[in-house]
Motif scaffolding. Structure first.
Motif, PDB file in Angstrom:
ATOM      1  N   PRO A 108       9.650 -26.493  -0.751  1.00 18.97           N
ATOM      2  CA  PRO A 108      10.759 -27.212  -0.797  1.00 18.97           C
ATOM      3  C   PRO A 108      11.154 -28.390   0.323  1.00 18.97           C
ATOM      4  O   PRO A 108      12.164 -27.376   0.824  1.00 18.97           O
ATOM      5  N   VAL A 109      10.986 -29.227   0.569  1.00 19.31           N
ATOM      6  CA  VAL A 109      11.184 -29.551   0.730  1.00 19.31           C
ATOM      7  C   VAL A 109      11.600 -30.421   0.937  1.00 19.31           C
ATOM      8  O   VAL A 109      12.029 -30.616   0.088  1.00 19.31           O
ATOM      9  N   LYS A 110      12.649 -31.395   1.975  1.00 18.25           N
ATOM     10  CA  LYS A 110      13.572 -32.007   1.252  1.00 18.25           C
ATOM     11  C   LYS A 110      13.480 -33.617   1.320  1.00 18.25           C
ATOM     12  O   LYS A 110      12.363 -34.276   1.393  1.00 18.25           O
ATOM     13  N   PRO A 111      14.381 -34.288   0.444  1.00 16.35           N
ATOM     14  CA  PRO A 111      13.820 -35.651  -0.031  1.00 16.35           C
ATOM     15  C   PRO A 111      13.733 -36.676   1.441  1.00 16.35           C
ATOM     16  O   PRO A 111      14.331 -36.004   1.802  1.00 16.35           O
ATOM     17  N   ARG A 112      12.557 -37.485   0.784  1.00 13.53           N
ATOM     18  CA  ARG A 112      12.847 -38.936   2.331  1.00 13.53           C
ATOM     19  C   ARG A 112      13.198 -39.888   1.923  1.00 13.53           C
ATOM     20  O   ARG A 112      13.765 -39.792   0.470  1.00 13.53           O
ATOM     21  N   ASP A 113      14.203 -40.071   2.502  1.00 14.51           N
ATOM     22  CA  ASP A 113      14.211 -42.275   2.421  1.00 14.51           C
ATOM     23  C   ASP A 113      14.059 -42.521   3.413  1.00 14.51           C
ATOM     24  O   ASP A 113      13.840 -42.179   4.396  1.00 14.51           O
ATOM     25  N   VAL A 114      14.211 -44.074   3.641  1.00 15.73           N
ATOM     26  CA  VAL A 114      13.712 -45.125   4.339  1.00 15.73           C
ATOM     27  C   VAL A 114      14.100 -46.728   4.066  1.00 15.73           C
ATOM     28  O   VAL A 114      14.215 -46.723   2.756  1.00 15.73           O
ATOM     29  N   LEU A 115      14.772 -47.153   4.611  1.00 17.62           N
ATOM     30  CA  LEU A 115      14.943 -48.403   4.993  1.00 17.62           C
ATOM     31  C   LEU A 115      14.626 -49.677   5.211  1.00 17.62           C
ATOM     32  O   LEU A 115      13.952 -48.903   6.391  1.00 17.62           O
ATOM     33  N   PHE A 116      13.905 -50.159   4.662  1.00 15.69           N
ATOM     34  CA  PHE A 116      12.335 -50.543   5.256  1.00 15.69           C
ATOM     35  C   PHE A 116      13.098 -52.903   4.816  1.00 15.69           C
ATOM     36  O   PHE A 116      13.248 -53.184   3.671  1.00 15.69           O
ATOM     37  N   LEU A 117      12.343 -53.652   6.138  1.00  9.68           N
ATOM     38  CA  LEU A 117      11.982 -54.815   5.985  1.00  9.68           C
ATOM     39  C   LEU A 117      11.318 -55.256   4.762  1.00  9.68           C
ATOM     40  O   LEU A 117       9.358 -54.542   5.472  1.00  9.68           O
ATOM     41  N   CYS A 118      10.399 -55.673   4.012  1.00  8.14           N
ATOM     42  CA  CYS A 118       9.644 -56.016   2.598  1.00  8.14           C
ATOM     43  C   CYS A 118       9.474 -57.824   3.404  1.00  8.14           C
ATOM     44  O   CYS A 118       9.773 -58.216   2.899  1.00  8.14           O
ATOM     45  N   SER A 119       8.099 -57.844   3.013  1.00 10.52           N
ATOM     46  CA  SER A 119       7.729 -59.438   4.228  1.00 10.52           C
ATOM     47  C   SER A 119       6.213 -59.857   2.364  1.00 10.52           C
ATOM     48  O   SER A 119       5.414 -58.414   3.141  1.00 10.52           O
ATOM     49  N   TRP A 120       6.278 -60.767   2.046  1.00 15.35           N
ATOM     50  CA  TRP A 120       4.842 -60.466   1.262  1.00 15.35           C
ATOM     51  C   TRP A 120       4.418 -62.105   1.475  1.00 15.35           C
ATOM     52  O   TRP A 120       5.121 -62.685   1.762  1.00 15.35           O
ATOM     53  N   ILE A 121       2.991 -61.935   1.215  1.00 11.59           N
ATOM     54  CA  ILE A 121       2.499 -63.243   1.305  1.00 11.59           C
ATOM     55  C   ILE A 121       1.132 -63.863   0.744  1.00 11.59           C
ATOM     56  O   ILE A 121       1.162 -62.685   0.255  1.00 11.59           O
ATOM     57  N   ALA A 122       0.858 -64.745  -0.070  1.00 13.12           N
ATOM     58  CA  ALA A 122      -0.179 -65.066   0.061  1.00 13.12           C
ATOM     59  C   ALA A 122      -1.149 -65.852   0.184  1.00 13.12           C
ATOM     60  O   ALA A 122      -0.082 -67.136   0.068  1.00 13.12           O
ATOM     61  N   TYR A 123      -2.135 -65.876   0.431  1.00  8.36           N
ATOM     62  CA  TYR A 123      -2.952 -67.303   1.267  1.00  8.36           C
ATOM     63  C   TYR A 123      -4.642 -67.708   0.539  1.00  8.36           C
ATOM     64  O   TYR A 123      -4.996 -66.515  -0.317  1.00  8.36           O
ATOM     65  N   PRO A 124      -4.229 -68.816   0.470  1.00  4.29           N
ATOM     66  CA  PRO A 124      -3.501 -69.811   1.719  1.00  4.29           C
ATOM     67  C   PRO A 124      -2.412 -70.492   0.412  1.00  4.29           C
ATOM     68  O   PRO A 124      -2.173 -70.482   1.221  1.00  4.29           O
ATOM     69  N   ASN A 125      -2.277 -69.791  -0.612  1.00  6.28           N
ATOM     70  CA  ASN A 125      -1.033 -70.516  -0.742  1.00  6.28           C
ATOM     71  C   ASN A 125      -1.011 -69.290  -2.625  1.00  6.28           C
ATOM     72  O   ASN A 125      -1.731 -69.228  -2.890  1.00  6.28           O
ATOM     73  N   MET A 126       0.535 -69.825  -3.509  1.00  6.58           N
ATOM     74  CA  MET A 126       0.340 -68.911  -4.858  1.00  6.58           C
ATOM     75  C   MET A 126      -0.517 -69.102  -5.609  1.00  6.58           C
ATOM     76  O   MET A 126      -0.494 -68.735  -7.027  1.00  6.58           O
ATOM     77  N   ARG A 127      -0.323 -70.380  -6.382  1.00  7.94           N
ATOM     78  CA  ARG A 127      -1.111 -71.005  -6.745  1.00  7.94           C
ATOM     79  C   ARG A 127      -2.217 -70.801  -7.531  1.00  7.94           C
ATOM     80  O   ARG A 127      -2.652 -70.758  -7.815  1.00  7.94           O
ATOM     81  N   ASP A 128      -3.469 -70.814  -6.119  1.00  8.04           N
ATOM     82  CA  ASP A 128      -4.701 -70.555  -6.114  1.00  8.04           C
ATOM     83  C   ASP A 128      -4.903 -68.758  -4.793  1.00  8.04           C
ATOM     84  O   ASP A 128      -5.105 -70.024  -4.277  1.00  8.04           O
ATOM     85  N   PRO A 129      -4.641 -68.040  -5.149  1.00  5.57           N
ATOM     86  CA  PRO A 129      -4.110 -67.276  -4.273  1.00  5.57           C
ATOM     87  C   PRO A 129      -5.556 -66.474  -4.224  1.00  5.57           C
ATOM     88  O   PRO A 129      -6.692 -66.238  -4.362  1.00  5.57           O
ATOM     89  N   LYS A 130      -6.093 -66.251  -2.661  1.00  5.73           N
ATOM     90  CA  LYS A 130      -7.795 -65.777  -2.191  1.00  5.73           C
ATOM     91  C   LYS A 130      -7.307 -64.221  -1.991  1.00  5.73           C
ATOM     92  O   LYS A 130      -8.246 -62.630  -1.549  1.00  5.73           O
TER      93      LYS A 130
END
Length: 276
Positions: A108-130
């Motif tokens: 019977p635990v109550k549901p949880r919600d969250v409001l968040f900032l999502c940030s993403w990146i690929a290194y060194p770049n999106m074309r050839d990500p390591k």
């Protein structure tokens, strides 16, 4: 608005700090280690909430596919069976968006919600990500106040580090410092760590194996997390967002008994019947 309240996009330092936390070797206590999924926790000197980390590797899905699966909100509705609602609200820039997420908890635990900032990146770049990195942290938004039927949780930091190890294989690392709020007994928090984290990893893996076939029929060329020109989210409006999290009333859930919420299943024994 006070400068400390400003919500700013993640920068290289933000991603590097997260990566350092994930890769730190000292101080971790293993609490689950089965079927190639290792879950550990580490105490924090400035918090009574432990860091949680899950590490695994996949030999049948690519890093790029895993990155897509984590981002694709429409596909998430297919595999995240604990999700009640997820909505992307606005953006700060091309790789920083604000979202709302609500999730079911064991009765019977109550549901949880969250409001968040999502940030993403690929290194060194999106074309050839390591490596791919995605991080999120809680924020507040005046149009999305806490709800009376849910507990507004706090993500202090949550994220993924995905590294390709071959054309169709990848290392997958997940880390979270998450405050469920309320007054949950310790066994409930432990159950989330020991049961639900491996369960979610399993579901992500299954979802990634099926993503290619699903995406072909559902907007195969639509990936705004890769191609910013496709993102139609409105820009964040001044005064709507704050880095301060919402203040909520503490809901006492300390009286819960373990036999009311546990279904007794070992997360390492989750079968393909748990459809992604």
């Amino acid at each position: 608005m006070n400068e400390d309240d400003l919500v700013l996009p993640a920068d290289d330092n933000s991603f590097q700090d997260f990566k350092s936390m994930v890769e730190e070797k000292e101080g971790w206590e293993v609490i689950f280690n089965k079927k190639n999924v290792c879950v550990s926790t580490r105490a924090q000197t400035n918090s009574n909430i432990k860091l949680l980390k899950a590490v695994t590797s996949f030999n049948d899905v690519s890093a790029a596919t895993l990155f897509d699966v984590i981002h694709d909100t429409e596909y998430r509705r297919k595999w995240d069976h604990d999700m009640i609602e997820m909505k992307e609200i606005c953006k700060l820039c091309v790789n920083n968006t604000v979202s709302y997420y609500a999730v079911k908890c064991p009765t019977p635990v109550k549901p949880r919600d969250v409001l968040f900032l999502c940030s993403w990146i690929a290194y060194p770049n999106m074309r050839d990500p390591k490596e791919y990195l995605m991080i999120n942290k809680s924020v507040s938004h005046t149009d999305y106040p806490p709800k009376s039927n849910m507990v507004r949780a706090i993500s202090l930091v949550t994220g993924y580090l995905i590294r390709p190890t071959g054309p169709n294989s990848a290392d997958f690392l997940y880390l979270t410092h998450f405050d469920p709020r309320g007054s949950l007994p310790k066994w409930v928090v432990n159950k989330v760590a020991e049961f639900f984290t491996p369960k979610v990893i399993h579901r992500i893996h299954k979802a990634a194996r099926k993503y290619g076939a699903w995406k072909k029929k559902n907007g195969s060329n639509y990936k705004p997390w890769l191609w910013p020109e496709q993102c139609k989210l409105p820009m964040a409006k001044p005064g709507k967002l704050s880095a301060r999290v919402d203040q909520v009333a503490v809901i006492d859930e300390t009286g819960l008994t373990e036999d009311k919420t546990a279904n007794g299943r070992d997360p390492a024994e989750i079968s393909d019947d748990d459809e992604a």
